[in-house]
Scaffold this motif. Structure first.
Motif, PDB file in Angstrom:
ATOM      1  N   HIS A  24      32.187  31.520  17.870  1.00 53.56           N
ATOM      2  CA  HIS A  24      31.562  32.592  18.113  1.00 53.56           C
ATOM      3  C   HIS A  24      30.669  32.143  19.904  1.00 53.56           C
ATOM      4  O   HIS A  24      30.269  31.378  19.836  1.00 53.56           O
ATOM      5  N   ASP A  40      25.925  25.264  17.668  1.00 54.66           N
ATOM      6  CA  ASP A  40      26.398  27.013  16.876  1.00 54.66           C
ATOM      7  C   ASP A  40      25.489  27.942  18.667  1.00 54.66           C
ATOM      8  O   ASP A  40      24.580  28.231  19.008  1.00 54.66           O
ATOM      9  N   ASP A  41      27.101  28.258  18.612  1.00 54.45           N
ATOM     10  CA  ASP A  41      28.014  27.472  18.529  1.00 54.45           C
ATOM     11  C   ASP A  41      29.001  27.311  19.934  1.00 54.45           C
ATOM     12  O   ASP A  41      29.893  27.287  20.027  1.00 54.45           O
ATOM     13  N   GLU A  88      25.692  36.500  15.991  1.00 52.97           N
ATOM     14  CA  GLU A  88      24.310  36.271  15.351  1.00 52.97           C
ATOM     15  C   GLU A  88      23.621  37.814  15.071  1.00 52.97           C
ATOM     16  O   GLU A  88      22.610  37.672  14.665  1.00 52.97           O
ATOM     17  N   ASP A 131      32.236  27.283  13.927  1.00 60.25           N
ATOM     18  CA  ASP A 131      31.255  28.223  13.870  1.00 60.25           C
ATOM     19  C   ASP A 131      29.951  26.680  13.238  1.00 60.25           C
ATOM     20  O   ASP A 131      29.283  26.610  12.538  1.00 60.25           O
TER      21      ASP A 131
HETATM   22 ZN   LIG Z   1      26.989  30.529  14.714  1.00 59.17          ZN
END
Ligand SMILES: [Zn+2]
Length: 351
Positions: free
Chosen positions: A137, A155-156, A193, A220
Protein backbone atom coordinates in the motif's frame (compact mmCIF):
# COMPACT_ATOMS: atom_id res chain seq x y z
CA UNK A 1 -13.21 -58.80 22.35
CA UNK A 2 -15.37 -57.46 19.59
CA UNK A 3 -14.80 -53.92 20.79
CA UNK A 4 -11.08 -54.54 20.80
CA UNK A 5 -11.17 -55.69 17.17
CA UNK A 6 -13.07 -52.61 16.05
CA UNK A 7 -10.69 -50.35 17.91
CA UNK A 8 -7.71 -52.07 16.35
CA UNK A 9 -9.21 -51.73 12.92
CA UNK A 10 -9.85 -48.05 13.54
CA UNK A 11 -6.33 -47.49 14.80
CA UNK A 12 -4.98 -49.24 11.74
CA UNK A 13 -7.15 -47.21 9.44
CA UNK A 14 -6.03 -44.01 11.14
CA UNK A 15 -2.39 -44.92 10.73
CA UNK A 16 -2.85 -45.78 7.07
CA UNK A 17 -4.71 -42.55 6.38
CA UNK A 18 -2.06 -40.38 8.04
CA UNK A 19 0.73 -42.20 6.23
CA UNK A 20 -1.02 -41.60 2.99
CA UNK A 21 -1.33 -37.89 3.80
CA UNK A 22 2.39 -37.66 4.60
CA UNK A 23 3.15 -39.36 1.31
CA UNK A 24 0.92 -36.94 -0.54
CA UNK A 25 2.67 -33.96 1.06
CA UNK A 26 6.08 -35.44 0.27
CA UNK A 27 5.06 -35.96 -3.34
CA UNK A 28 3.83 -32.39 -3.47
CA UNK A 29 7.09 -31.07 -1.98
CA UNK A 30 9.17 -33.16 -4.40
CA UNK A 31 7.16 -31.93 -7.36
CA UNK A 32 8.36 -28.36 -6.78
CA UNK A 33 11.45 -27.89 -8.91
CA UNK A 34 13.31 -24.61 -8.58
CA UNK A 35 13.55 -23.00 -12.02
CA UNK A 36 16.32 -20.85 -13.54
CA UNK A 37 18.55 -20.82 -10.42
CA UNK A 38 21.45 -18.91 -11.94
CA UNK A 39 19.18 -16.36 -13.62
CA UNK A 40 17.31 -15.80 -10.36
CA UNK A 41 20.62 -15.08 -8.59
CA UNK A 42 21.78 -12.76 -11.38
CA UNK A 43 18.65 -10.69 -11.21
CA UNK A 44 17.98 -10.68 -7.48
CA UNK A 45 21.46 -9.20 -7.09
CA UNK A 46 20.20 -6.08 -8.90
CA UNK A 47 18.00 -5.40 -5.86
CA UNK A 48 20.35 -3.47 -3.60
CA UNK A 49 20.23 -1.90 -0.15
CA UNK A 50 21.65 1.32 -1.61
CA UNK A 51 18.84 1.77 -4.12
CA UNK A 52 16.17 0.76 -1.60
CA UNK A 53 17.55 3.37 0.78
CA UNK A 54 17.69 6.13 -1.84
CA UNK A 55 14.11 5.43 -2.91
CA UNK A 56 12.76 5.11 0.61
CA UNK A 57 14.27 8.44 1.72
CA UNK A 58 12.32 10.01 -1.15
CA UNK A 59 9.07 8.09 -0.70
CA UNK A 60 8.99 8.58 3.08
CA UNK A 61 9.98 12.24 2.94
CA UNK A 62 8.11 15.28 4.30
CA UNK A 63 7.20 16.20 0.73
CA UNK A 64 4.47 13.54 0.63
CA UNK A 65 2.95 14.73 3.91
CA UNK A 66 2.25 11.27 5.28
CA UNK A 67 0.40 10.10 2.14
CA UNK A 68 -3.08 10.19 3.61
CA UNK A 69 -5.69 8.88 1.13
CA UNK A 70 -6.95 11.54 -1.28
CA UNK A 71 -4.66 14.33 -0.04
CA UNK A 72 -2.14 16.35 -2.01
CA UNK A 73 0.71 14.41 -0.42
CA UNK A 74 -0.77 11.05 -1.43
CA UNK A 75 -1.26 12.29 -5.00
CA UNK A 76 2.37 13.37 -5.10
CA UNK A 77 3.36 9.90 -3.88
CA UNK A 78 1.28 8.28 -6.65
CA UNK A 79 2.92 10.59 -9.16
CA UNK A 80 6.35 9.64 -7.82
CA UNK A 81 5.56 5.97 -8.57
CA UNK A 82 4.16 6.76 -12.00
CA UNK A 83 7.25 8.76 -12.90
CA UNK A 84 9.45 5.87 -11.79
CA UNK A 85 7.67 3.38 -14.06
CA UNK A 86 7.71 5.80 -16.99
CA UNK A 87 11.41 6.42 -16.52
CA UNK A 88 12.14 2.70 -16.23
CA UNK A 89 9.94 2.02 -19.27
CA UNK A 90 7.88 -0.51 -17.34
CA UNK A 91 4.46 -0.28 -18.98
CA UNK A 92 1.05 0.38 -17.56
CA UNK A 93 -1.47 -2.47 -17.92
CA UNK A 94 -3.74 0.00 -19.71
CA UNK A 95 -1.24 0.31 -22.56
CA UNK A 96 -1.04 4.09 -22.22
CA UNK A 97 0.79 6.61 -20.07
CA UNK A 98 -1.97 6.24 -17.51
CA UNK A 99 -0.84 4.14 -14.53
CA UNK A 100 -3.82 4.95 -12.33
CA UNK A 101 -6.89 2.97 -11.46
CA UNK A 102 -9.10 5.81 -10.28
CA UNK A 103 -11.19 5.29 -7.18
CA UNK A 104 -14.11 7.71 -6.93
CA UNK A 105 -14.87 9.68 -3.80
CA UNK A 106 -18.20 7.82 -3.60
CA UNK A 107 -16.36 4.53 -2.93
CA UNK A 108 -14.52 6.00 0.07
CA UNK A 109 -15.91 7.06 3.44
CA UNK A 110 -16.32 10.74 4.28
CA UNK A 111 -14.34 12.97 4.29
CA UNK A 112 -11.84 11.26 1.99
CA UNK A 113 -11.32 12.54 -1.53
CA UNK A 114 -10.98 10.43 -4.66
CA UNK A 115 -7.78 8.46 -4.87
CA UNK A 116 -6.05 5.89 -7.06
CA UNK A 117 -4.19 2.62 -7.15
CA UNK A 118 -0.97 2.74 -9.18
CA UNK A 119 -0.34 -0.21 -11.52
CA UNK A 120 2.61 -1.33 -13.63
CA UNK A 121 2.76 -4.49 -15.67
CA UNK A 122 5.10 -6.92 -17.38
CA UNK A 123 3.37 -9.15 -19.89
CA UNK A 124 4.18 -12.85 -19.77
CA UNK A 125 6.03 -14.41 -22.68
CA UNK A 126 4.29 -17.80 -22.76
CA UNK A 127 1.18 -17.78 -20.57
CA UNK A 128 0.30 -14.07 -20.52
CA UNK A 129 -3.29 -14.60 -19.38
CA UNK A 130 -2.10 -15.98 -16.01
CA UNK A 131 -1.15 -13.25 -13.57
CA UNK A 132 1.07 -12.88 -10.50
CA UNK A 133 0.21 -9.82 -8.38
CA UNK A 134 2.79 -8.24 -6.09
CA UNK A 135 1.22 -5.56 -3.90
CA UNK A 136 1.97 -3.00 -1.19
CA UNK A 137 0.00 0.00 0.00
CA UNK A 138 1.13 3.50 -0.92
CA UNK A 139 -1.03 5.44 1.55
CA UNK A 140 -0.37 6.18 5.23
CA UNK A 141 -1.73 8.26 8.09
CA UNK A 142 -1.03 11.86 7.02
CA UNK A 143 -0.28 14.75 9.36
CA UNK A 144 -1.03 14.88 13.09
CA UNK A 145 -2.91 17.83 14.61
CA UNK A 146 0.36 19.15 16.04
CA UNK A 147 1.78 19.26 12.50
CA UNK A 148 4.15 16.30 12.75
CA UNK A 149 4.15 13.99 9.76
CA UNK A 150 3.59 10.23 9.75
CA UNK A 151 6.36 9.33 7.31
CA UNK A 152 5.46 5.64 7.27
CA UNK A 153 8.93 4.49 6.28
CA UNK A 154 8.27 0.90 7.31
CA UNK A 155 4.48 1.14 6.88
CA UNK A 156 4.52 0.77 3.98
CA UNK A 157 7.39 2.64 2.41
CA UNK A 158 9.41 -0.56 2.80
CA UNK A 159 6.92 -2.62 0.75
CA UNK A 160 6.59 0.15 -1.83
CA UNK A 161 10.31 0.45 -2.58
CA UNK A 162 10.64 -3.35 -2.51
CA UNK A 163 8.11 -3.53 -5.35
CA UNK A 164 9.91 -0.80 -7.30
CA UNK A 165 13.16 -2.77 -7.07
CA UNK A 166 11.45 -6.09 -7.86
CA UNK A 167 9.78 -4.54 -10.93
CA UNK A 168 13.12 -3.13 -12.07
CA UNK A 169 14.75 -6.58 -11.73
CA UNK A 170 11.98 -8.33 -13.72
CA UNK A 171 12.16 -5.62 -16.37
CA UNK A 172 15.92 -5.95 -16.73
CA UNK A 173 15.49 -9.71 -17.14
CA UNK A 174 12.84 -9.16 -19.79
CA UNK A 175 15.04 -6.72 -21.72
CA UNK A 176 17.80 -9.32 -21.71
CA UNK A 177 15.53 -12.05 -23.09
CA UNK A 178 14.35 -13.63 -19.83
CA UNK A 179 10.89 -12.19 -19.43
CA UNK A 180 8.54 -14.05 -17.07
CA UNK A 181 6.36 -16.74 -18.66
CA UNK A 182 3.30 -15.50 -16.76
CA UNK A 183 2.38 -11.83 -16.47
CA UNK A 184 3.21 -9.77 -13.40
CA UNK A 185 1.22 -6.85 -12.01
CA UNK A 186 2.96 -4.43 -9.64
CA UNK A 187 0.06 -3.09 -7.64
CA UNK A 188 0.47 -0.06 -5.37
CA UNK A 189 -2.75 0.14 -3.39
CA UNK A 190 -4.27 3.22 -1.83
CA UNK A 191 -6.62 3.51 1.18
CA UNK A 192 -5.26 0.52 3.09
CA UNK A 193 -5.05 2.46 6.33
CA UNK A 194 -8.75 3.35 6.15
CA UNK A 195 -9.99 -0.20 5.67
CA UNK A 196 -8.11 -1.96 2.87
CA UNK A 197 -10.26 -0.07 0.37
CA UNK A 198 -7.77 0.08 -2.51
CA UNK A 199 -7.63 -3.73 -2.66
CA UNK A 200 -11.36 -3.91 -2.09
CA UNK A 201 -11.86 -1.64 -5.11
CA UNK A 202 -9.38 -3.60 -7.24
CA UNK A 203 -10.99 -6.97 -6.48
CA UNK A 204 -14.42 -5.51 -7.26
CA UNK A 205 -13.07 -3.93 -10.45
CA UNK A 206 -10.21 -6.21 -11.46
CA UNK A 207 -8.08 -5.07 -14.39
CA UNK A 208 -7.37 -8.74 -15.16
CA UNK A 209 -9.85 -11.53 -14.39
CA UNK A 210 -9.52 -12.79 -10.82
CA UNK A 211 -9.91 -16.37 -12.02
CA UNK A 212 -6.62 -15.95 -13.93
CA UNK A 213 -4.88 -14.39 -10.93
CA UNK A 214 -2.54 -17.09 -9.69
CA UNK A 215 -1.28 -15.50 -6.48
CA UNK A 216 -1.06 -12.27 -4.49
CA UNK A 217 2.24 -11.62 -2.74
CA UNK A 218 1.49 -8.70 -0.41
CA UNK A 219 4.22 -6.76 1.34
CA UNK A 220 3.32 -4.61 4.34
CA UNK A 221 6.25 -3.64 6.62
CA UNK A 222 9.47 -5.55 5.89
CA UNK A 223 12.19 -3.07 6.86
CA UNK A 224 12.38 -3.44 10.64
CA UNK A 225 13.07 -5.97 13.40
CA UNK A 226 10.53 -6.61 16.17
CA UNK A 227 11.46 -7.18 19.82
CA UNK A 228 11.03 -10.96 19.47
CA UNK A 229 13.91 -11.09 16.97
CA UNK A 230 16.38 -8.54 18.30
CA UNK A 231 18.94 -11.33 18.85
CA UNK A 232 18.50 -12.87 15.42
CA UNK A 233 17.12 -10.42 12.88
CA UNK A 234 17.41 -12.85 9.97
CA UNK A 235 13.67 -13.58 9.95
CA UNK A 236 10.39 -12.72 8.28
CA UNK A 237 6.82 -13.53 9.26
CA UNK A 238 4.96 -15.48 6.59
CA UNK A 239 1.21 -15.33 6.92
CA UNK A 240 -1.44 -17.10 4.88
CA UNK A 241 0.73 -19.15 2.53
CA UNK A 242 -0.81 -22.52 3.41
CA UNK A 243 -4.43 -21.47 3.80
CA UNK A 244 -5.49 -22.04 0.19
CA UNK A 245 -2.47 -23.65 -1.41
CA UNK A 246 -0.01 -25.97 0.33
CA UNK A 247 1.98 -25.82 -2.87
CA UNK A 248 2.51 -22.10 -2.20
CA UNK A 249 3.70 -22.80 1.34
CA UNK A 250 6.23 -25.44 0.25
CA UNK A 251 7.29 -23.43 -2.79
CA UNK A 252 7.97 -20.40 -0.58
CA UNK A 253 10.05 -22.57 1.77
CA UNK A 254 11.98 -24.19 -1.05
CA UNK A 255 12.86 -20.87 -2.67
CA UNK A 256 14.02 -19.57 0.70
CA UNK A 257 16.16 -22.63 1.43
CA UNK A 258 17.63 -22.60 -2.06
CA UNK A 259 18.83 -19.00 -1.94
CA UNK A 260 18.49 -17.23 1.42
CA UNK A 261 17.91 -19.24 4.60
CA UNK A 262 15.87 -16.57 6.27
CA UNK A 263 14.07 -17.91 9.36
CA UNK A 264 10.49 -17.90 8.17
CA UNK A 265 8.37 -17.36 11.25
CA UNK A 266 4.84 -18.79 11.21
CA UNK A 267 3.76 -17.52 14.65
CA UNK A 268 1.15 -15.17 13.19
CA UNK A 269 -0.05 -17.73 10.67
CA UNK A 270 -1.70 -19.64 13.48
CA UNK A 271 -5.44 -19.44 12.86
CA UNK A 272 -6.01 -18.90 16.58
CA UNK A 273 -3.59 -15.98 16.82
CA UNK A 274 -5.35 -13.13 18.61
CA UNK A 275 -3.81 -10.47 16.37
CA UNK A 276 -5.51 -11.94 13.30
CA UNK A 277 -2.94 -10.36 10.99
CA UNK A 278 -4.26 -12.62 8.21
CA UNK A 279 -7.24 -10.31 7.81
CA UNK A 280 -5.39 -7.05 8.42
CA UNK A 281 -3.76 -6.10 5.15
CA UNK A 282 -4.64 -6.03 1.45
CA UNK A 283 -3.94 -9.69 0.63
CA UNK A 284 -7.11 -10.57 2.55
CA UNK A 285 -9.32 -9.17 -0.20
CA UNK A 286 -7.62 -11.51 -2.67
CA UNK A 287 -7.84 -14.52 -0.34
CA UNK A 288 -11.57 -13.87 -0.04
CA UNK A 289 -11.75 -14.52 -3.77
CA UNK A 290 -9.95 -17.84 -3.36
CA UNK A 291 -6.63 -16.49 -4.62
CA UNK A 292 -3.63 -17.89 -2.71
CA UNK A 293 -1.72 -15.19 -0.83
CA UNK A 294 1.40 -14.57 1.19
CA UNK A 295 1.55 -11.65 3.57
CA UNK A 296 5.20 -10.67 4.22
CA UNK A 297 5.56 -8.83 7.53
CA UNK A 298 8.20 -7.87 10.10
CA UNK A 299 5.79 -7.64 13.04
CA UNK A 300 4.87 -4.69 15.20
CA UNK A 301 7.50 -2.35 16.68
CA UNK A 302 7.50 0.70 18.96
CA UNK A 303 7.20 3.12 16.04
CA UNK A 304 4.21 1.39 14.44
CA UNK A 305 1.62 4.02 13.42
CA UNK A 306 3.67 6.80 15.03
CA UNK A 307 5.49 9.77 13.55
CA UNK A 308 8.70 8.04 14.63
CA UNK A 309 8.40 5.44 11.81
CA UNK A 310 11.27 7.12 9.95
CA UNK A 311 13.65 5.96 7.19
CA UNK A 312 16.78 6.16 9.38
CA UNK A 313 15.41 3.24 11.45
CA UNK A 314 15.14 0.83 8.53
CA UNK A 315 17.61 -2.05 8.33
CA UNK A 316 18.49 -1.73 4.63
CA UNK A 317 20.60 -4.90 4.21
CA UNK A 318 17.70 -6.84 5.76
CA UNK A 319 15.18 -5.07 3.52
CA UNK A 320 17.38 -6.06 0.57
CA UNK A 321 17.43 -9.74 1.59
CA UNK A 322 13.68 -9.88 2.18
CA UNK A 323 12.96 -8.10 -1.14
CA UNK A 324 15.20 -10.60 -2.91
CA UNK A 325 13.25 -13.48 -1.34
CA UNK A 326 9.96 -12.04 -2.58
CA UNK A 327 11.39 -11.45 -6.06
CA UNK A 328 12.66 -15.04 -6.22
CA UNK A 329 9.34 -16.46 -5.01
CA UNK A 330 7.50 -14.44 -7.66
CA UNK A 331 9.99 -15.62 -10.31
CA UNK A 332 9.32 -19.24 -9.39
CA UNK A 333 5.53 -18.83 -9.52
CA UNK A 334 5.68 -16.87 -12.78
CA UNK A 335 8.03 -19.30 -14.51
CA UNK A 336 7.37 -22.81 -13.22
CA UNK A 337 5.63 -25.22 -15.55
CA UNK A 338 2.35 -25.65 -13.73
CA UNK A 339 0.03 -22.94 -12.51
CA UNK A 340 0.22 -22.74 -8.71
CA UNK A 341 -2.54 -25.09 -7.54
CA UNK A 342 -5.25 -24.51 -5.01
CA UNK A 343 -5.48 -27.45 -2.62
CA UNK A 344 -8.91 -28.22 -4.03
CA UNK A 345 -7.36 -28.77 -7.47
CA UNK A 346 -4.02 -30.22 -6.41
CA UNK A 347 -3.50 -33.64 -7.98
CA UNK A 348 -1.02 -34.59 -5.25
CA UNK A 349 -3.59 -34.04 -2.53
CA UNK A 350 -6.41 -35.97 -4.19
CA UNK A 351 -7.23 -39.54 -3.21
ZN1 LIG B 1 0.60 -1.08 6.43
Amino acid sequence: MKTFCILSALTLLGTCASTRYTTKINNLKNSIVIVDSSLVVNYYKTITATELETQLYQFASDKFEGRETGTKGQKLASNFLKKFYLQEKIPSPFGTDNYYQDIPKSFLPKPYNASENVLAYIKGTEIPNELVIISAHLDHLGIEENGSINLGADDDGSGTVAIMQIAQAFNKAKKEGYGPKRSILFLHLTAEEIGKLGSSFYTKNPVFPLKNTVVNLNIDMIGRVDTMHKENPNYLYIIGADRLSKELHYLSEKVNHSFFNINLDYTYNNEDDVNDFYSRSDHYNFARHNIPVIFYFNGIHDDYHKTSDTPDKIDYPLLEKRSRLIFSTAWQIANQKNRLALDLDNKFLKN
